[in-house]
Write an enzyme that holds these catalytic residues in place. Sequence first.
Site, short mmCIF file in Angstrom:
data_model
loop_
_atom_site.label_atom_id
_atom_site.label_comp_id
_atom_site.label_asym_id
_atom_site.label_seq_id
_atom_site.Cartn_x
_atom_site.Cartn_y
_atom_site.Cartn_z
N TYR A 169 12.27 85.14 44.69
CA TYR A 169 10.81 84.95 44.80
C TYR A 169 10.47 83.48 45.02
CZ TYR A 169 5.84 85.05 43.73
OH TYR A 169 4.47 84.91 43.80
N LYS A 173 8.97 81.86 48.51
CA LYS A 173 7.65 81.22 48.54
C LYS A 173 7.74 79.75 48.97
CE LYS A 173 4.96 84.68 47.56
NZ LYS A 173 4.00 85.15 48.57
N ILE A 202 -2.91 84.29 38.55
CA ILE A 202 -4.22 84.82 38.92
C ILE A 202 -4.40 86.21 38.32
CG2 ILE A 202 -5.79 85.35 40.86
CD1 ILE A 202 -4.91 82.38 40.77
N THR A 204 -5.04 89.37 38.76
CA THR A 204 -5.07 90.49 39.71
C THR A 204 -4.16 91.59 39.14
OG1 THR A 204 -3.13 89.68 40.90
CG2 THR A 204 -5.29 88.92 41.70
#
Length: 274
Positions: A169, A173, A202, A204
């Site tokens: 990951y 990124k 965040i 979400t």
Amino acid sequence: MMSNVYVITGGSGGMGKAIAELVGKKGTVLLADVNEERLVQTKEELAAKGITNVHHQTVDITDTKNVKALADKAASLGTLKSIIHTAGLSPTMGNSNRITEVNLVGTGIVLDEFIRRAGPETVAVCISSMSGHFVPKEGPYTEILKNPLDENVLETMEEITQGNPGAAYSLSKLGVMLIVEEQAWAWGQKGARIVSLSPGTINTPMGRQEASQQAEMKVMLENTPLQREGKPIEIASVVDFLISDAASYITGTDIRVDGGTTANMAKLRAAQNK
């Protein structure tokens, strides 16, 4: 008068929806995601908020034919104003190989197709992550990450990440940021811009999933200068700025929207090592 078209990959996610709400006031929105049902639901949610000029298409961003079909549909709707690429997998959503494939190779496929459709004032915004700032920019992976469509990228990255989804990951990124830097010239030749945006933690559905499965998220928040999670609208408003004329001299760079977490990295690392 041709409508301006705003393509949003990952369009049914928390960030995608928030972005669609803002850009939907300026032109035509084309939402893309792997899940048809969620796309239909998102379209209904946006309609309830008065955003009605919304189209959608089911797309797997790792499939070049799917992505070409998306670009064709965008072209049929009007002038490409922006490709806002939010689609991606977080560390708990797949194995290392799939994370690299979606986040890194998928980004390469999307940009490769959409630069063909870019014209003056088109803007590409790729969602990276503060995690990309947590790994050294220079490493055995740097040149590989810059060229996501080269042969054997998945095999080589699998060796480097040793099958670790978290490593895959972070590096994928970082790859998004490096691709943006690498491609700034090519987009500039068309009068177009390309930028990346690195969100922090965040609030979400994807963020919730990570928080519930990773204890280090709590440590991260405790060491975030603003002492809270970000909201999807706080990402969307920066995207809205980046694709506007107000940001017309910003290209080839990454904007961190992470509440200062990256800036406080040394303290965060010390806390994680306790």
